[in-house]
Structure formats: C-alpha cells, structure tokens
Design a protein around this motif. Structure first.
Motif, mmCIF file in Angstrom:
data_model
loop_
_atom_site.group_PDB
_atom_site.id
_atom_site.type_symbol
_atom_site.label_atom_id
_atom_site.label_comp_id
_atom_site.label_asym_id
_atom_site.label_seq_id
_atom_site.Cartn_x
_atom_site.Cartn_y
_atom_site.Cartn_z
ATOM 1 N N ILE A 168 0.850 -1.201 -0.084
ATOM 2 C CA ILE A 168 -0.090 -0.010 0.030
ATOM 3 C C ILE A 168 0.902 1.323 0.023
ATOM 4 N N GLY A 169 0.631 2.259 -0.957
ATOM 5 C CA GLY A 169 1.528 3.466 -1.196
ATOM 6 C C GLY A 169 1.175 4.529 0.071
ATOM 7 N N ALA A 170 1.722 5.418 -0.123
ATOM 8 C CA ALA A 170 1.586 6.667 0.585
ATOM 9 C C ALA A 170 0.143 7.397 0.769
ATOM 10 N N ASP A 171 -0.230 7.773 1.852
ATOM 11 C CA ASP A 171 -1.520 8.787 1.843
ATOM 12 C C ASP A 171 -2.586 8.080 1.404
ATOM 13 N N CYS A 172 -2.923 6.858 1.476
ATOM 14 C CA CYS A 172 -4.064 6.114 1.241
ATOM 15 C C CYS A 172 -5.136 6.255 2.421
ATOM 16 N N ASN A 173 -6.263 5.945 1.897
ATOM 17 C CA ASN A 173 -7.369 5.917 2.725
ATOM 18 C C ASN A 173 -8.156 4.786 2.515
ATOM 19 N N VAL A 174 -8.186 3.506 3.492
ATOM 20 C CA VAL A 174 -8.692 2.317 3.551
ATOM 21 C C VAL A 174 -9.688 2.341 4.677
ATOM 22 N N CYS A 175 -11.100 2.350 4.156
ATOM 23 C CA CYS A 175 -12.007 2.835 4.980
ATOM 24 C C CYS A 175 -12.607 1.264 5.682
ATOM 25 N N ASP A 176 -13.493 1.425 6.438
ATOM 26 C CA ASP A 176 -14.076 0.288 7.374
ATOM 27 C C ASP A 176 -14.523 -0.759 6.650
ATOM 28 N N HIS A 177 -14.203 -2.118 7.070
ATOM 29 C CA HIS A 177 -14.598 -3.439 6.189
ATOM 30 C C HIS A 177 -14.305 -3.587 4.776
ATOM 31 N N VAL A 178 -12.933 -3.079 4.759
ATOM 32 C CA VAL A 178 -12.407 -3.489 3.365
ATOM 33 C C VAL A 178 -11.390 -4.620 3.816
ATOM 34 N N PHE A 179 -11.234 -5.424 2.735
ATOM 35 C CA PHE A 179 -10.376 -6.659 2.757
ATOM 36 C C PHE A 179 -9.487 -6.657 1.666
ATOM 37 N N ILE A 180 -8.287 -6.783 1.974
ATOM 38 C CA ILE A 180 -6.986 -6.488 1.030
ATOM 39 C C ILE A 180 -6.080 -7.864 1.041
#
Length: 315
Positions: free
Chosen positions: A35-47
């Motif tokens: 995952i890069g810089a300044d990302c926004n991963v919100c609630d209930h996300v699966f990666i």
C-alpha cells in the motif's frame, strides 16, 4: 513507530504501507499486500496478498481487493464495488495464476460497480454506480449500465456541432469544417474541395458502418497520417486528444467535417443505427504508423511539445 495509522479495531498484517496512509476499523490487510503513501482504507475493507495500491488511493467501505488487483495513484473505489479475479471459479480449485485487473491513474469506480477479471480501466476513466464492466475501459471514458458501455468522456468542454466555416478547437491542430451545402426541391448536396476544405492529398478512404451503438472504434493515433472525418449518414461522437487537452464533437450531417492531424488520439463512439462514417486519409495503410497504446501516445506526444533545453536552438 510506523508513520501510518491503523485503527485499533483493524488488522494490518503488512508492513509495506506508505507514510500517511490511514486504515480504519474492521479492515483486514494480509501480509503480502503493498500500500502506497497517503491512502485511505475505510471500514470493512479486505485486501489480499497479491494486491498493490499506489499513492493517494481511496477505498471506501465494503470493498474486497483480491489477488491480482493493481490500483495506480489517485484511484477512487466507491463503497461496495466488487472486483473479481477468476473467470471460472470453483470451490477449492485455484488457478495457476489469477487474472490481473488494473485501474490506471486517476480513475474512479462508482458504488456497487462490478468489474470482471483481467480488464484494465484507463487513466481518468469513470465507472458509473452499479455498472457491470465486462471489457477494458478506454482512458477518460465514462461507462454505465449492464453491460457497461461508453456514454461520454471526462474533461471535455462538451459535444459541439460546429459553426459555419472552419474553426480551431481546443485540441492542437484539430479543426472543425462546415462544408458547402446546396438544398433544393430535387434533393441536397454537400461538397468539399481537396486542397482547401480537405487540406491534404487523399491517398485512401474507408467507410465505417453497421456499428452497434455500444461499440467503440478508433482508439489510436498516427505518427504521420492526417484524416478528415465526415458522417455521410446518421451521427457519430468523436473524441480528439492531444495528450494535454481533449474535446468531443458530434458529426451529425454530411456538411460537417473534422480534421485530425498526426499525433492526435481519436475515439469514435455512440454511432446511430444508420451511421456511415467516411474517413479520408493522407497516407496509404501502414500498420507501423499506428499508435494503439494510450500511455505510449502520451509519452510521445508530450515529448514533441517539450520546450528546448536552455542554450539550444529549437529546430
């Protein structure tokens, strides 16, 4: 201490996370994800593991990113958008390699959209909410529906039908021509003079017709060839792009022509059912004259417009 934020209720097993990234509650990031810089991963996300996110990517709630997904910088993925990576999924049967799905820089995926595996969403394209994307999306295209089809292009001033006489446009070298037209009770006639209305020697012509409305033609540029487009019947939307500016036109009558110079990316779409598009070309057919990859076109076109270095005379 890491220079990114993970909510206490999130599980981030990866350490390949850029500075300033925020991972919110109930998100789960597997160890192999990048995952890069300044990302926004919100609630209930699966990666999953084989997933790459570049910088400034936003993933809204309820999204799952599976192995093989690649999101370039400044991509937006809306809530509950669905990605897939296996065209023939079976329980407990894994393919040798999962399909690669790529979303190019600056593109947006609307809420609840579904993307089939192995496609590419072009740079700055927009996928509408609820769209089912079954094939790759060109750069800057707006697609909606099931199956998704192109309904427009972003960053264009709007479709134009032109004014009498030739006029410049917002795209370098592209001109719109109102051709001479004669109408009387016996019928109508439109005419163009080679060398004036069509400002090059014509060595080839071709006609495009019987195009289903959802299909897209063109999607290329030329190194040397100039083209003059006329819808002799029906209507066609044309996008012209010089890698810095783009503009959309509607060719909807035989007395309206569009001149496309070399190094202009062109796309034709939204053909009416009766559309017949006449294309006059300055060169014989040469497959080496075509540029079919938009990213390569942008590099070549911008190099042509690059100012000369200090102390060196321009040619």
């Amino acid at each position: 201490m890491p220079d990114y934020f993970v909510h206490p209720q999130a599980l981030c097993e990866s350490t390949a996370v850029g500075a300033g990234t925020r991972i919110w509650a109930f998100a789960h990031v597997l160890p192999g994800a990048r995952i890069g810089a300044d990302c926004n991963v919100c609630d209930h996300v699966f990666i999953e593991n084989d997933v790459w996110l570049a910088d400034r990517v936003t993933i809204k709630c309820g999204v799952q990113l599976w192995d093989g997904i690649r999101l370039e910088s400044d991509v937006f993925v809306g809530p509950n958008a669905t990605f897939s990576n296996d065209r023939f999924p079976r329980s407990r049967q894994r393919p040798e390699a999962f399909a690669r799905t790529v979303v190019r820089q600056g593109a947006s995926i609307g809420a609840n959209a579904t993307l089939l595996p192995g496609i590419t969403v072009g740079a700055q394209a927009m996928v509408g909410a609820g769209a089912v994307v079954t094939r790759s999306v060109p750069p800057k295209a707006i697609v909606v529906g099931n199956p998704a089809k192109i309904v427009g292009y972003v960053q264009t001033p709007g479709a134009k039908t032109g004014t009498p006489g030739p006029r410049p446009t917002g795209v370098d070298g592209v001109t719109l021509h109102h051709l001479h037209q004669v109408q009387d009770m016996r019928g109508s006639l439109s005419v163009a003079e080679f060398g004036s209305d069509v400002p090059f020697a014509v060595r080839r012509y071709f006609l495009v017709f019987d195009v289903p409305s959802m299909q897209v033609r063109g999607e290329h540029a030329h190194h040397q060839c100039r083209q003059f487009l006329v819808a002799v019947k029906g209507s066609v939307h044309v996008l012209a792009d010089d890698a810095r500016h783009s503009e959309e036109f509607i060719l909807d009558r035989p007395a309206l022509g569009l001149l496309l110079p070399p190094m202009t990316w062109s796309v034709q779409y939204r053909y009416s059912p009766d559309a017949v598009l006449l294309v006059l070309a300055s060169e014989h057919y040469d497959p080496e004259d075509y540029i079919r990859d938009y990213d390569r076109f942008v590099v070549l076109a911008r190099a042509l417009h690059r100012p000369p270095a200090a102390g060196i005379d321009s040619p």
